[in-house]
Write a protein that holds these residues in place. Sequence first.
Motif, PDB file in Angstrom:
ATOM      1  N   LEU B  77       0.809  -1.228   0.000  1.00 47.90           N
ATOM      2  CA  LEU B  77       0.000   0.000   0.000  1.00 47.90           C
ATOM      3  C   LEU B  77       0.843   1.279   0.000  1.00 47.90           C
ATOM      4  O   LEU B  77       0.492   2.238  -0.693  1.00 47.90           O
ATOM      5  CB  LEU B  77      -0.984   0.020   1.177  1.00 47.90           C
ATOM      6  N   PRO B  78       1.968   1.335   0.757  1.00 46.48           N
ATOM      7  CA  PRO B  78       2.778   2.558   0.704  1.00 46.48           C
ATOM      8  C   PRO B  78       3.207   2.923  -0.713  1.00 46.48           C
ATOM      9  O   PRO B  78       3.354   4.090  -1.038  1.00 46.48           O
ATOM     10  CB  PRO B  78       3.996   2.201   1.569  1.00 46.48           C
ATOM     11  N   LEU B  79       3.382   1.917  -1.579  1.00 44.58           N
ATOM     12  CA  LEU B  79       3.774   2.189  -2.959  1.00 44.58           C
ATOM     13  C   LEU B  79       2.673   2.929  -3.712  1.00 44.58           C
ATOM     14  O   LEU B  79       2.895   3.537  -4.738  1.00 44.58           O
ATOM     15  CB  LEU B  79       4.103   0.885  -3.699  1.00 44.58           C
ATOM     16  N   PHE B  80       1.446   2.846  -3.215  1.00 45.59           N
ATOM     17  CA  PHE B  80       0.337   3.569  -3.829  1.00 45.59           C
ATOM     18  C   PHE B  80       0.114   4.902  -3.121  1.00 45.59           C
ATOM     19  O   PHE B  80      -0.889   5.554  -3.320  1.00 45.59           O
ATOM     20  CB  PHE B  80      -0.953   2.737  -3.754  1.00 45.59           C
ATOM     21  N   GLY B  81       1.037   5.245  -2.239  1.00 50.97           N
ATOM     22  CA  GLY B  81       0.926   6.519  -1.549  1.00 50.97           C
ATOM     23  C   GLY B  81       0.122   6.463  -0.258  1.00 50.97           C
ATOM     24  O   GLY B  81      -0.104   7.476   0.373  1.00 50.97           O
ATOM     25  N   VAL B  82      -0.328   5.248   0.124  1.00 47.18           N
ATOM     26  CA  VAL B  82      -1.072   5.129   1.377  1.00 47.18           C
ATOM     27  C   VAL B  82      -0.143   4.521   2.426  1.00 47.18           C
ATOM     28  O   VAL B  82       0.003   3.316   2.497  1.00 47.18           O
ATOM     29  CB  VAL B  82      -2.308   4.218   1.217  1.00 47.18           C
ATOM     30  N   SER B  83       0.510   5.376   3.191  1.00 48.99           N
ATOM     31  CA  SER B  83       1.428   4.861   4.196  1.00 48.99           C
ATOM     32  C   SER B  83       0.721   4.744   5.528  1.00 48.99           C
ATOM     33  O   SER B  83       0.162   5.723   6.008  1.00 48.99           O
ATOM     34  CB  SER B  83       2.623   5.807   4.349  1.00 48.99           C
ATOM     35  N   ILE B  84       0.714   3.539   6.097  1.00 53.12           N
ATOM     36  CA  ILE B  84       0.155   3.426   7.441  1.00 53.12           C
ATOM     37  C   ILE B  84       1.188   2.777   8.339  1.00 53.12           C
ATOM     38  O   ILE B  84       1.954   1.922   7.908  1.00 53.12           O
ATOM     39  CB  ILE B  84      -1.175   2.652   7.470  1.00 53.12           C
ATOM     40  N   ASP B  85       1.170   3.207   9.605  1.00 57.78           N
ATOM     41  CA  ASP B  85       2.150   2.655  10.521  1.00 57.78           C
ATOM     42  C   ASP B  85       1.788   1.211  10.847  1.00 57.78           C
ATOM     43  O   ASP B  85       0.670   0.764  10.596  1.00 57.78           O
ATOM     44  CB  ASP B  85       2.222   3.510  11.790  1.00 57.78           C
ATOM     45  N   LYS B  86       2.744   0.498  11.452  1.00 60.74           N
ATOM     46  CA  LYS B  86       2.557  -0.931  11.654  1.00 60.74           C
ATOM     47  C   LYS B  86       1.395  -1.243  12.596  1.00 60.74           C
ATOM     48  O   LYS B  86       0.642  -2.190  12.373  1.00 60.74           O
ATOM     49  CB  LYS B  86       3.848  -1.581  12.143  1.00 60.74           C
ATOM     50  N   PHE B  87       1.228  -0.393  13.617  1.00 61.78           N
ATOM     51  CA  PHE B  87       0.145  -0.634  14.572  1.00 61.78           C
ATOM     52  C   PHE B  87      -1.213  -0.627  13.864  1.00 61.78           C
ATOM     53  O   PHE B  87      -2.026  -1.538  14.027  1.00 61.78           O
ATOM     54  CB  PHE B  87       0.178   0.449  15.666  1.00 61.78           C
ATOM     55  N   THR B  88      -1.428   0.401  13.022  1.00 63.70           N
ATOM     56  CA  THR B  88      -2.693   0.506  12.294  1.00 63.70           C
ATOM     57  C   THR B  88      -2.811  -0.614  11.266  1.00 63.70           C
ATOM     58  O   THR B  88      -3.859  -1.255  11.155  1.00 63.70           O
ATOM     59  CB  THR B  88      -2.775   1.872  11.587  1.00 63.70           C
ATOM     60  N   ALA B  89      -1.730  -0.867  10.518  1.00 63.46           N
ATOM     61  CA  ALA B  89      -1.764  -1.915   9.498  1.00 63.46           C
ATOM     62  C   ALA B  89      -2.183  -3.242  10.130  1.00 63.46           C
ATOM     63  O   ALA B  89      -2.964  -3.992   9.543  1.00 63.46           O
ATOM     64  CB  ALA B  89      -0.394  -2.046   8.844  1.00 63.46           C
ATOM     65  N   GLY B  90      -1.691  -3.486  11.350  1.00 63.89           N
ATOM     66  CA  GLY B  90      -2.001  -4.739  12.027  1.00 63.89           C
ATOM     67  C   GLY B  90      -3.488  -4.928  12.243  1.00 63.89           C
ATOM     68  O   GLY B  90      -4.084  -5.872  11.722  1.00 63.89           O
ATOM     69  N   TYR B  91      -4.114  -3.984  12.968  1.00 61.31           N
ATOM     70  CA  TYR B  91      -5.531  -4.238  13.266  1.00 61.31           C
ATOM     71  C   TYR B  91      -6.429  -4.052  12.041  1.00 61.31           C
ATOM     72  O   TYR B  91      -7.486  -4.665  11.950  1.00 61.31           O
ATOM     73  CB  TYR B  91      -6.015  -3.429  14.483  1.00 61.31           C
TER      74      TYR B  91
END
Lengths: 222, 221
Positions: B77-91
Amino acid sequence: MFDWKWEFAWEILPRLVVATGNTLLAAGAGYAIALVLGLFLAIAQRSPSRALTFVVRELVEFIRSTPLLLQIFFVFYVGPQFGIRLSPWMSGMIAIGLHYACYLSEVYRGGIDSVPKGQWEAAIALNMTTLQKYCRVIIPQAIPSALSGMGNYLVGIFKDTPMLSVIGVAELIHTANAIGSEHYRFLEPYTMVGILFLAISLPAAGLIRLMEGRVRRKMGLK
Amino acid sequence: MNIFDFVAQYWPRLLAGTGMTVAQFFLATLLGVTVALVMGLMKLSPNRLVRATAVTYIEIFRGTSLLVQLYWIFFVLPLFGVSIDKFTAGYVAVGMNIGAYGAELVRGGILSVPKGQWEAALAINMSPAQRMRRVILPQALVNMLPPWGNLMIELLKGTALVSLISVADLMFETKQINGSTFLSAQAFGAALVTYYILARFMVTPFMRWLEAYMARKMGRA
């Protein structure tokens, strides 16, 4: 799509196909273990010994309510502490096989419970041994109602095999990780792994439903 | 070192990890239930496009594995410009995955409400939204709670995977402790027992209580 490189995708496809083979092998082997072991766990819960029933019941509950990932680590790392060295494949198959055996034992249990009481009594009346009773009378009748659950867990075990990557089994995700860190490109490998999973699990689910219908008809159930 | 000494020495880290696991569990539950409701209702929509969207979502999330989804959300997803931190990505990954399974339960629960209830709501001139909120959903909820109990256990187990993107949950802490001490049996054993306690003595009793509570509220006890 953003920055999607087809040449790169083609270049890594052969490696992913080989890895798919490993994933299928892991799922198949794990399922085979689970099928057999699960049956024993189910029958053990019907044994006349209260202690055995209790121990097996608690064991199944314990394994079902703790994460498979943790169990994989447990099997892989705890063995060497006591001098038992297991290869990643070995420990992976033990962990995933045992985990799904517990799920399948519940499915079998439901199937066995659905066999009418008269069948048990008839088997006793014919003076069958316990082995004969299960092999010839109970299990053949328990299987049809257990089929749909068994099919679901076949697809389930396939989708859980990526967890084996954490101890180094070279299945799909492990290979995708390796490709990603060699080339610093994660878009293609992970996306392709997702597509490969879909391409296998969706037809498999359909096929299982089809087979289930056929077996049910063969057994003379609607 | 026996297990008691081990826990006595490492309990702060195990406790911190358990806290993170519980946080991931709650956030994923919140997201999962929301997704399940929305997708389950969308799958019953008369509009074909809405239905197709729900079916696509459900099939994609049920057809691939949670680990693949987690890695995709975190690394791709970060490659599409949507960067989320690991905590958020997890849940988010765990919640969206469980939501797809839950959507089927919601759909099944709604379909299990007798036809007369739909007709009665129509007869007293309720709008479709009122009908769903006041008549159908409460009854559907009672019907689908038992399978949700199993799903919540699956969710709890699913949160262990967030350790693989370095969210410091119980699984992650355990692996770290194991890596530095090689006390594998103690570390993994303690974690197994903790997960078991969470599942067997917290999640399951709560779901049982909720089932009984809802049944009482509906006058079915």
